[in-house]
Design a protein around this motif. Structure first.
Motif, mmCIF file in Angstrom:
data_model
loop_
_atom_site.group_PDB
_atom_site.id
_atom_site.type_symbol
_atom_site.label_atom_id
_atom_site.label_comp_id
_atom_site.label_asym_id
_atom_site.label_seq_id
_atom_site.Cartn_x
_atom_site.Cartn_y
_atom_site.Cartn_z
ATOM 1 N N ASP A 137 3.027 20.180 6.269
ATOM 2 C CA ASP A 137 3.274 20.070 4.911
ATOM 3 C C ASP A 137 4.769 20.525 4.486
ATOM 4 O OD1 ASP A 137 0.982 19.077 4.111
ATOM 5 O OD2 ASP A 137 -0.054 20.802 3.747
ATOM 6 N N ARG A 138 5.025 21.584 4.948
ATOM 7 C CA ARG A 138 6.313 22.300 4.809
ATOM 8 C C ARG A 138 6.957 22.403 5.828
ATOM 9 N NH1 ARG A 138 2.521 25.438 1.667
ATOM 10 N NH2 ARG A 138 2.373 24.876 -0.232
ATOM 11 N N ARG A 139 8.332 22.710 5.649
ATOM 12 C CA ARG A 139 9.247 22.964 6.630
ATOM 13 C C ARG A 139 8.886 24.396 7.256
ATOM 14 N NH1 ARG A 139 15.835 22.338 6.883
ATOM 15 N NH2 ARG A 139 15.893 22.283 8.900
ATOM 16 N N VAL A 140 8.943 24.631 8.618
ATOM 17 C CA VAL A 140 8.625 25.818 9.144
ATOM 18 C C VAL A 140 9.800 26.574 9.789
ATOM 19 C CG1 VAL A 140 6.133 25.247 9.711
ATOM 20 C CG2 VAL A 140 8.002 24.830 11.266
ATOM 21 N N SER A 141 9.718 27.789 10.009
ATOM 22 C CA SER A 141 10.852 28.320 10.618
ATOM 23 C C SER A 141 11.244 28.015 12.127
ATOM 24 C CB SER A 141 10.671 30.125 10.804
ATOM 25 O OG SER A 141 9.744 30.254 11.826
ATOM 26 N N ALA A 142 12.350 28.102 12.659
ATOM 27 C CA ALA A 142 12.662 27.588 14.138
ATOM 28 C C ALA A 142 11.636 28.231 15.089
ATOM 29 C CB ALA A 142 14.252 28.023 14.330
#
Length: 127
Positions: free
Chosen positions: A70-75
């Motif tokens: 749903d959302r951007r995640v950390s690398a």
């Protein structure tokens, strides 16, 4: 965090293949993103198990979708949602010296016309 469906442009942005969603959408429009060997539009829905091919020259990256977001995640968390299948031969291309092409114009020829500019841009995209 799991979602039912995700657009390809949003998915490529959330797993950090592209810095912005608009860059991901532009790559789709230019035919640089393929699913099942077919160029896709930015609105194409991605499903777990899909194989995504991204042409970021000089390398052609291959990924498998593990889960949707749903959302951007950390690398650090990207590996939980995306599997990199890019062959070593492709990654070795990054280590080689970059090919540089110089477009030369005759002295006094002035600025390129719109038609010439498009041809130059087309040549740059192929490299």
């Amino acid at each position: 965090m799991e979602s039912r469906d995700a657009r390809i442009d949003k998915y490529l942005w959330t797993v950090r293949i592209y810095k912005t969603r608009s860059q991901a959408a532009e790559a789709c429009k230019k035919g640089k993103v393929l699913i099942a060997e077919i160029p896709v539009k930015p609105s194409r829905i991605v499903k777990p198990g899909d194989i995504i091919i991204v042409r970021k020259l000089p390398v052609i990256h291959t990924y498998r979708v593990k889960e949707l977001l749903d959302r951007r995640v950390s690398a650090r968390l990207v590996a939980d949602y995306l599997e990199d299948l890019t062959p070593e031969e492709e990654l070795d291309k990054l280590k080689k010296d970059h090919i540089t092409i110089v477009f030369r114009r005759d002295r006094g020829a002035g600025r390129p016309t719109k038609k010439e500019r498009r041809r130059i841009d087309k040549l740059k995209d192929k490299i």
